[in-house]
Design a protein around this motif. Structure first.
Motif, mmCIF file in Angstrom:
data_model
loop_
_atom_site.group_PDB
_atom_site.id
_atom_site.type_symbol
_atom_site.label_atom_id
_atom_site.label_comp_id
_atom_site.label_asym_id
_atom_site.label_seq_id
_atom_site.Cartn_x
_atom_site.Cartn_y
_atom_site.Cartn_z
ATOM 1 N N VAL A 121 -5.153 -9.865 -3.960
ATOM 2 C CA VAL A 121 -4.863 -8.534 -3.415
ATOM 3 C C VAL A 121 -5.748 -7.504 -4.124
ATOM 4 C CG1 VAL A 121 -3.096 -6.747 -3.231
ATOM 5 C CG2 VAL A 121 -2.516 -9.143 -2.765
ATOM 6 N N ASP A 122 -6.369 -6.598 -3.346
ATOM 7 C CA ASP A 122 -7.344 -5.661 -3.915
ATOM 8 C C ASP A 122 -6.771 -4.284 -4.234
ATOM 9 O OD1 ASP A 122 -9.987 -7.219 -3.512
ATOM 10 O OD2 ASP A 122 -8.958 -7.402 -1.580
ATOM 11 N N ILE A 123 -5.860 -3.812 -3.358
ATOM 12 C CA ILE A 123 -5.366 -2.439 -3.532
ATOM 13 C C ILE A 123 -3.855 -2.423 -3.319
ATOM 14 C CG2 ILE A 123 -5.433 -0.080 -2.580
ATOM 15 C CD1 ILE A 123 -8.314 -0.729 -1.644
ATOM 16 N N VAL A 124 -3.149 -1.782 -4.264
ATOM 17 C CA VAL A 124 -1.693 -1.657 -4.126
ATOM 18 C C VAL A 124 -1.302 -0.202 -4.379
ATOM 19 C CG1 VAL A 124 0.547 -2.367 -5.053
ATOM 20 C CG2 VAL A 124 -1.296 -4.035 -4.898
ATOM 21 N N PHE A 125 -0.591 0.384 -3.445
ATOM 22 C CA PHE A 125 -0.059 1.735 -3.691
ATOM 23 C C PHE A 125 1.311 1.848 -3.031
ATOM 24 C CE2 PHE A 125 -1.013 3.567 0.528
ATOM 25 C CZ PHE A 125 -1.968 2.659 0.996
ATOM 26 N N GLY A 126 2.006 2.954 -3.311
ATOM 27 C CA GLY A 126 3.400 3.061 -2.885
ATOM 28 C C GLY A 126 3.638 4.063 -1.776
ATOM 29 N N THR A 127 4.849 4.599 -1.770
ATOM 30 C CA THR A 127 5.221 5.497 -0.659
ATOM 31 C C THR A 127 4.879 6.958 -0.942
ATOM 32 O OG1 THR A 127 7.408 5.761 -1.639
ATOM 33 C CG2 THR A 127 7.176 4.055 0.023
ATOM 34 N N PHE A 128 4.538 7.275 -2.200
ATOM 35 C CA PHE A 128 4.338 8.689 -2.533
ATOM 36 C C PHE A 128 2.872 9.123 -2.481
ATOM 37 C CE2 PHE A 128 8.125 7.316 -5.003
ATOM 38 C CZ PHE A 128 9.062 8.044 -4.280
ATOM 39 N N ASN A 129 1.953 8.162 -2.383
ATOM 40 C CA ASN A 129 0.542 8.538 -2.460
ATOM 41 C C ASN A 129 -0.305 7.947 -1.327
ATOM 42 O OD1 ASN A 129 1.018 6.022 -3.538
ATOM 43 N ND2 ASN A 129 -0.497 6.182 -5.165
ATOM 44 N N LEU A 130 0.318 7.839 -0.178
ATOM 45 C CA LEU A 130 -0.386 7.323 0.999
ATOM 46 C C LEU A 130 -1.693 8.072 1.265
ATOM 47 C CD1 LEU A 130 0.251 5.591 3.760
ATOM 48 C CD2 LEU A 130 0.738 7.851 4.656
ATOM 49 N N TYR A 131 -1.648 9.390 1.070
ATOM 50 C CA TYR A 131 -2.826 10.204 1.384
ATOM 51 C C TYR A 131 -4.008 9.889 0.487
ATOM 52 C CZ TYR A 131 -1.366 13.083 -2.579
ATOM 53 O OH TYR A 131 -1.013 13.518 -3.827
ATOM 54 N N LYS A 132 -3.769 9.154 -0.614
ATOM 55 C CA LYS A 132 -4.857 8.813 -1.547
ATOM 56 C C LYS A 132 -5.632 7.575 -1.102
ATOM 57 C CE LYS A 132 -4.044 11.262 -5.566
ATOM 58 N NZ LYS A 132 -5.113 12.033 -6.184
ATOM 59 N N LEU A 133 -5.266 6.988 0.001
ATOM 60 C CA LEU A 133 -5.902 5.733 0.421
ATOM 61 C C LEU A 133 -7.436 5.773 0.337
ATOM 62 C CD1 LEU A 133 -5.787 2.850 1.593
ATOM 63 C CD2 LEU A 133 -5.568 3.860 3.859
ATOM 64 N N PRO A 134 -8.101 6.843 0.848
ATOM 65 C CA PRO A 134 -9.567 6.843 0.765
ATOM 66 C C PRO A 134 -10.066 6.723 -0.678
ATOM 67 C CG PRO A 134 -8.781 8.574 2.244
ATOM 68 C CD PRO A 134 -7.569 8.002 1.577
ATOM 69 N N GLU A 135 -9.450 7.461 -1.575
ATOM 70 C CA GLU A 135 -9.858 7.425 -2.984
ATOM 71 C C GLU A 135 -9.648 6.038 -3.582
ATOM 72 O OE1 GLU A 135 -8.048 10.622 -5.151
ATOM 73 O OE2 GLU A 135 -8.636 9.811 -7.096
ATOM 74 N N LEU A 136 -8.539 5.401 -3.219
ATOM 75 C CA LEU A 136 -8.242 4.076 -3.772
ATOM 76 C C LEU A 136 -9.251 3.045 -3.266
ATOM 77 C CD1 LEU A 136 -4.329 4.076 -3.547
ATOM 78 C CD2 LEU A 136 -5.790 4.779 -5.441
#
Ligand code: SAH
Ligand code: SF4
Ligand code: F3S
Length: 483
Positions: A140-155
């Protein structure tokens, strides 16, 4: 959220965040354009969504952002270059599916050197899940949660730059970022978040732990979004929140859900308004009146009661009694003629006996629901119910569950039969899954109807006469054409 001045313009932090993310989107778009030149194909994406309408709506934003980065939809998951699972953890089986799929993806990734796998959503807010992913699912390359969806491009960009896995999970909400790009599943209907999170802490439920504290969006932002959707051709709006009836409590505006409904009802171009979910404890007379008086608000309310026994309701921390619930429904039925009432029911909560389930069946018989989602209780680590005594065995829960279904289904069928021979306004939504010459649509009361028609009716509200009925759907024939 706070405001600051930039080049003479007032910007709130959300605007600034949006601009930062748009920069990352541009950078990734450039990389994806280069990829296309070298490989004579565009990079592809595949999004899998688990769980509720909140997640479905978040996935539209994910697709919007990925679309702006230059990704196009893949026909099949295994062929995609960017795979993302937007996960749910409300019941154990939703989690097991994700682990199962991830195991399979390990092999698929070995055959596609470009493949990236991302995980997000409610499951990722659970520490034990993230630990498991780190240890056992290293592909798995990228993991994020429910509070920072808008950060997807940065991640995504960080993952490309560092060539190593990116884990970014926040414990709580920081700010609401407005105006994220979004690709909607339907052109003519859309969901709009009016609030996030939940403060109710029903003792069985994990949502408050993974979605954070309740916070409402400003009415100005909601109305703006709905107006823009209307301009874009949207006819039906669903206002979303875990507990829409407490909308506005976290705002310093003089507003509540009933008032918001009346405001949305004024927006030109919108023809139908739906909302979910309502919690019985916060359902006010003012809301019932707004439902009755706003002509665009659909005659349907989804009002989960979960259990009929007062002893169980108290242990569930639902804050109403069986009698109160039945009284609220009677009031709604009295004021909103022909209203459809649907619900959620849990069977097998810790300590629930055969006699308690009798009370659940009694509510089903008294209210006569138009539909219900029924669930076997699933133990969620970290919730109060998980450590309660007298957990019900799977076998016993299943027996009681079947009793509930046996009481429920004939009633749902009887309620459905009331439609026979009548003509209803139907929003034609899609080509029917079973037969390409049929269209599937929804009545105002949310019942599903299949009818023979041309594809060009999709997106229109048309008159359909109901000619046959089954427990979970109706069959109809078209009476009027397009309008
Ligand atoms: N906020 C909504 C429901 C969100 S979860 C409300 O309160 O009405 C959707 C449904 O999942 C709930 O209504 C409940 O019936 C069910 N659910 C939640 N937690 C569960 C659990 N631990 N086991 C089984 N069903 C559960
Ligand atoms: Fe869960 Fe209860 Fe909140 Fe619904 S109201 S999300 S069931 S805690
Ligand atoms: Fe599931 Fe999260 Fe919705 S846990 S039900 S996707 S809020």
């Amino acid at each position: 959220m706070y405001d600051y001045r930039l080049n003479g313009r007032t910007i709130n932090v959300s605007d600034k965040e949006l601009e930062i993310q748009k920069d990352f989107i541009k950078k990734i778009k450039k990389l994806n354009d280069d990829f296309e030149k070298e490989n004579s194909r565009k990079k592809t994406m595949f999004i899998s969504t688990f769980g509720c309408q909140m997640n479905a709506h978040d996935s539209e934003k994910i697709e919007g952002m990925l679309g702006e980065m230059g990704f196009v939809r893949a026909d099949e998951e295994k062929n995609a270059d960017f795979i993302i699972y937007n996960t749910c953890c409300v019941r154990e089986n939703a989690e097991n599916k994700v682990y199962g799929n991830l195991g399979y993806l390990k092999h698929a990734k070995e055959t596609n050197p470009f493949m990236k796998i991302a995980l997000c959503g409610c499951m990722m807010q659970e520490e034990n899940v993230v630990e498991t992913i780190r240890k056992k699912y290293r592909h798995v390359d990228i993991v994020f949660g429910t509070f920072n969806l808008y950060k997807l491009p940065e991640l995504i960009y960080t993952n490309i730059e560092t060539s190593s896995p990116v884990f970014d999970i926040w414990k709580e909400h920081k700010e609401i970022v407005e105006d994220l790009p979004s690709i909607r599943k339907y052109k003519f209907k859309a969901s709009v978040n009016i609030m996030f999170g939940c403060d109710n802490f029903c003792s069985y439920c994990i949502v408050p732990y993974v979605r954070g504290r309740e916070r409402s969006r400003r009415s100005y932002d909601i109305l703006n979004e709905v107006k823009n959707l209307a301009k874009d051709g949207v006819k039906e709006i669903t206002l979303l929140g875990q507990n829409v009836n407490s909308y506005g409590k976290s705002l310093d505006e003089d507003i509540n859900f009933a008032k918001l409904l009346r405001m949305v009802n004024e927006i030109e171009g919108i023809e139908r308004i739906r909302f979910m979910t309502s919690h019985p404890k916060d359902l006010s007379d003012e809301l019932i009146l707004a439902m009755a008086e706003c002509e665009k608000v659909c005659g349907h309310i989804h009002l989960p009661f979960q259990a009929g026994s007062n002893r169980i309701l108290e242990k569930m921390n639902r804050k109403y009694t069986k009698e109160k619930y039945i009284e609220i429904v009677s009031k709604i039925k009295e004021k909103v003629p022909d209203v459809a009432v649907t619900t959620d029911i849990i069977v097998g909560f810790p300590g629930e006996t055969k006699e308690d389930v009798e009370e659940t069946i009694d509510v089903i018989e008294k209210v006569r629901f138009n539909g219900a989602f029924t669930f076997i209780y699933s133990k969620r680590t970290g919730t109060p119910a998980a450590v309660m005594e007298n957990q019900v065995s799977e076998k016993d829960a299943k027996i009681q569950f079947n009793r509930v279904l046996d009481a429920l289904n004939p009633i749902v069928y009887e309620k459905n039969k009331e439609h026979l021979g009548k003509v209803y306004k139907v929003l034609a939504e899609s080509v029917s899954g079973n037969d390409e010459s049929f269209i599937t649509g929804r009545l105002e009361d949310n019942s599903i109807v299949h009818f023979k028609a041309e594809k060009n009716v999709i997106g229109n509200i048309i008159d359909v006469e109901i000619i046959d009925c089954k427990t979970f759907y109706l069959t109809g024939k078209i009476i009027s054409g397009l309008r």
